[in-house]
Design an enzyme around this catalytic site. Structure first.
Site, PDB file in Angstrom:
ATOM      1  N   LYS A   1       0.675  -1.353   0.133  1.00  0.00           N
ATOM      2  CA  LYS A   1      -0.204  -0.076  -0.125  1.00  0.00           C
ATOM      3  C   LYS A   1       0.914   1.292   0.026  1.00  0.00           C
ATOM      4  O   LYS A   1       0.634   2.189  -0.576  1.00  0.00           O
ATOM      5  CB  LYS A   1      -0.815  -0.018   1.337  1.00  0.00           C
ATOM      6  CG  LYS A   1      -2.257  -0.919   1.124  1.00  0.00           C
ATOM      7  CD  LYS A   1      -3.072  -1.003   2.079  1.00  0.00           C
ATOM      8  CE  LYS A   1      -4.072  -2.038   1.885  1.00  0.00           C
ATOM      9  NZ  LYS A   1      -4.908  -2.368   3.047  1.00  0.00           N
TER      10      LYS A   1
ATOM     11  N   LYS B   1     -12.026  -5.889  -5.100  1.00  0.00           N
ATOM     12  CA  LYS B   1     -12.500  -4.413  -5.460  1.00  0.00           C
ATOM     13  C   LYS B   1     -11.416  -3.809  -6.185  1.00  0.00           C
ATOM     14  O   LYS B   1     -11.796  -2.902  -7.124  1.00  0.00           O
ATOM     15  CB  LYS B   1     -12.902  -3.705  -4.011  1.00  0.00           C
ATOM     16  CG  LYS B   1     -14.100  -3.977  -3.427  1.00  0.00           C
ATOM     17  CD  LYS B   1     -14.193  -3.281  -2.109  1.00  0.00           C
ATOM     18  CE  LYS B   1     -14.309  -4.482  -1.041  1.00  0.00           C
ATOM     19  NZ  LYS B   1     -14.087  -4.097   0.376  1.00  0.00           N
TER      20      LYS B   1
ATOM     21  N   LYS C   1      -7.918 -13.541  -9.018  1.00  0.00           N
ATOM     22  CA  LYS C   1      -8.859 -13.249  -7.829  1.00  0.00           C
ATOM     23  C   LYS C   1      -9.661 -12.275  -8.042  1.00  0.00           C
ATOM     24  O   LYS C   1      -9.376 -11.122  -8.743  1.00  0.00           O
ATOM     25  CB  LYS C   1      -7.939 -12.957  -6.619  1.00  0.00           C
ATOM     26  CG  LYS C   1      -8.611 -12.535  -5.251  1.00  0.00           C
ATOM     27  CD  LYS C   1      -7.802 -12.053  -4.106  1.00  0.00           C
ATOM     28  CE  LYS C   1      -8.634 -11.238  -3.147  1.00  0.00           C
ATOM     29  NZ  LYS C   1      -8.154 -10.213  -2.695  1.00  0.00           N
TER      30      LYS C   1
HETATM   31  P1  ADP Z   1     -11.155  -6.977  -1.596  1.00  0.00           P
HETATM   32  O1  ADP Z   1      -9.998  -7.782  -1.693  1.00  0.00           O
HETATM   33  O2  ADP Z   1     -12.328  -6.755  -2.896  1.00  0.00           O
HETATM   34  O3  ADP Z   1     -10.596  -5.476  -1.172  1.00  0.00           O
HETATM   35  P2  ADP Z   1     -11.357  -7.228   1.115  1.00  0.00           P
HETATM   36  O4  ADP Z   1      -9.847  -7.391   1.432  1.00  0.00           O
HETATM   37  O5  ADP Z   1     -12.217  -6.271   1.779  1.00  0.00           O
HETATM   38  O6  ADP Z   1     -11.679  -7.601  -0.283  1.00  0.00           O
HETATM   39  O7  ADP Z   1     -12.042  -8.716   1.893  1.00  0.00           O
HETATM   40  C1  ADP Z   1     -12.717  -8.811   2.747  1.00  0.00           C
HETATM   41  C2  ADP Z   1     -13.082 -10.285   3.249  1.00  0.00           C
HETATM   42  O8  ADP Z   1     -13.458 -11.168   1.885  1.00  0.00           O
HETATM   43  C3  ADP Z   1     -11.574 -11.074   3.532  1.00  0.00           C
HETATM   44  O9  ADP Z   1     -11.983 -11.962   4.378  1.00  0.00           O
HETATM   45  C4  ADP Z   1     -11.220 -11.556   2.313  1.00  0.00           C
HETATM   46  O10 ADP Z   1     -10.319 -12.691   2.448  1.00  0.00           O
HETATM   47  C5  ADP Z   1     -12.550 -12.188   1.461  1.00  0.00           C
HETATM   48  N1  ADP Z   1     -12.376 -12.125   0.084  1.00  0.00           N
HETATM   49  C6  ADP Z   1     -12.033 -11.094  -0.764  1.00  0.00           C
HETATM   50  N2  ADP Z   1     -12.072 -11.345  -2.078  1.00  0.00           N
HETATM   51  C7  ADP Z   1     -12.160 -12.615  -2.060  1.00  0.00           C
HETATM   52  C8  ADP Z   1     -11.976 -13.683  -3.169  1.00  0.00           C
HETATM   53  N3  ADP Z   1     -11.844 -13.369  -4.398  1.00  0.00           N
HETATM   54  N4  ADP Z   1     -11.949 -14.987  -2.845  1.00  0.00           N
HETATM   55  C9  ADP Z   1     -12.324 -15.398  -1.590  1.00  0.00           C
HETATM   56  N5  ADP Z   1     -12.553 -14.404  -0.549  1.00  0.00           N
HETATM   57  C10 ADP Z   1     -12.029 -13.076  -0.577  1.00  0.00           C
END
Ligand code: ADP
Ligand code: TRP
Length: 356
Positions: free
Chosen positions: A112, A224, A221
């Site tokens: 980050k 967001k 993956k």
């Molecule tokens: P992002 O990666 O979209 O910013 P977050 O980091 O806010 O999402 O993740 C929130 C929760 O969702 C975490 O527990 C994360 O492990 C799970 N998560 C996010 N993206 C995925 C994915 N593609 N597959 C499985 N779990 C996910």
């Protein structure tokens, strides 16, 4: 006494299928069996988001999505992180036992911080060496800045967990390093003061195989920041369009050929959302080269919609009921604060912050 489970999602936008299968659906499945605490990490969201209106709207939408997906406020404690001021105070106290070196070595911080400074890894033009990173971080050669909140992100996350004395923390793979730091901070605090205050929390995958929901762009993956998401609240038209546009290849050229990553990703999504019969049908069609990706995508879009439509409809009902939303987080905050203030009282006393 049920074991204490705690997890949170940052309020940085709508939730997507990755969040649903990776986190939310599991939260729903365990709420009967554990003392569950699910929160919205709005203070953590502040480390990267600077738009107050967007942050405020996102707290509300994530809350509605939690509820619409089936988290039951009668069973689980649902709260907003910033409603628990004890977290912020304990964050200050715990920071006194955390080293800036160990924080700077955290993978998520490096990622980050590099993004904030515009030092893109892999960009051949950029100097992405460790020296450049450290020079930039202290501001020697740039007016860009890495906020201190980003550095202390793991302290705040550790406090979320330790202040509730949670022992099970369901998180994705990307969060395991933070959990490791949490255990280290807990051990360090206990041994420094010769107390046995904090249990060491562990990861929790509920016995199921960990899922990684892939993106629609052929990438590994859904995320967001990847811009490849299907949101739980996408309306049917948008959702169908996204699925129909998903990356594929030119099709199998010979019977039983191996699958390219984008096609394998579509099958992974199909396995999550369709019936075994449907999956078998398309696998057979792939194996004998009769598959038409358009048919697979149409089926996939409808099966995803069957999962998301009830959630989307409930989200709009729930969002319209402001009194209900307020009541849920008020009750949740009351419960979460009761435990948090107990722990904070102990921490203050142990550290010598005592009434005269
Ligand atoms: P992002 O990666 O979209 O910013 P977050 O980091 O806010 O999402 O993740 C929130 C929760 O969702 C975490 O527990 C994360 O492990 C799970 N998560 C996010 N993206 C995925 C994915 N593609 N597959 C499985 N779990 C996910
Ligand atoms: N850092 C987590 C994420 O980005 C969110 C989070 C904050 C969290 N505090 C937590 C998760 C405590 C579990 C426990 O997904």
């Amino acid at each position: 006494m049920k074991e204490i489970v705690l997890s949170g999602i940052r309020s940085t936008g709508n939730l997507h299928l990755g969040n649903y299968y990776g986190a939310l659906r599991k939260f729903v499945n365990i709420q009967d069996d554990y003392d569950c605490n699910f929160f919205i990490a709005d203070l953590h969201a502040l480390t990267t988001s600077t738009d107050p209106a967007a942050l405020h709207a996102s707290v509300k939408s994530v809350l509605a999505e939690y509820l619409a997906a089936g988290i039951d406020p009668e069973k689980a404690t649902i709260f907003i992180q910033s409603d628990i001021p004890e977290i912020s105070e304990m964050y200050l106290l715990l920071n006194m036992h955390v080293g800036i070196g160990e924080l700077m070595r955290t993978a998520s911080f490096k990622d980050k911080a590099r993004k904030a400074l515009g030092i893109a890894t892999g960009d051949s033009q950029a100097d992405d060496s460790e020296e450049a990173f450290e020079r930039e971080i202290i501001g020697a050669s740039t007016n860009k800045r890495v906020n201190a909140g980003l550095l202390t992100y793991p302290t705040l996350m550790a406090v979320d967990i330790l202040i509730q004395k949670a022992t099970k923390v369901p998180v994705g793979k990307d969060q395991l390093q933070h959990l490791e730091l949490t255990r280290r901070f807990a051990r360090r605090f206990n041994s420094f003061y010769g107390v046995d205050l904090f249990p060491e929390p562990t990861d929790f995958d509920f016995g199921g195989a960990p899922v990684k929901v892939p993106g629609l762009d052929g990438s590994g993956k859904m995320g967001k920041s990847e811009g490849n998401c299907i949101y739980l609240t996408d309306d049917p038209k948008v959702l169908r369009k996204k699925v129909m546009r998903a990356t594929t290849d030119e099709g199998p050229q010979a019977p039983n050929s191996p699958m390219s990553e984008p096609v394998a990703n579509l099958f992974t999504l199909l396995e999550l959302t369709s019936t075994p019969e449907v999956v078998t049908h398309f696998r057979d069609a792939y194996a004998d080269c009769s598959i038409r990706y358009g048919d697979l995508k149409k089926q996939l879009a409808e099966d995803i919609l069957a999962v998301t439509t009830p959630i989307r409809e409930r989200v709009s009902d729930i969002l319209a009921n402001e009194d209900y939303l307020r009541r849920v987080v008020r009750d949740g905050a009351e419960r979460a604060r009761a435990r948090a203030s107990e722990t904070l009282k102990e921490v203050r006393h142990i550290m010598g912050i005592r009434p005269l």
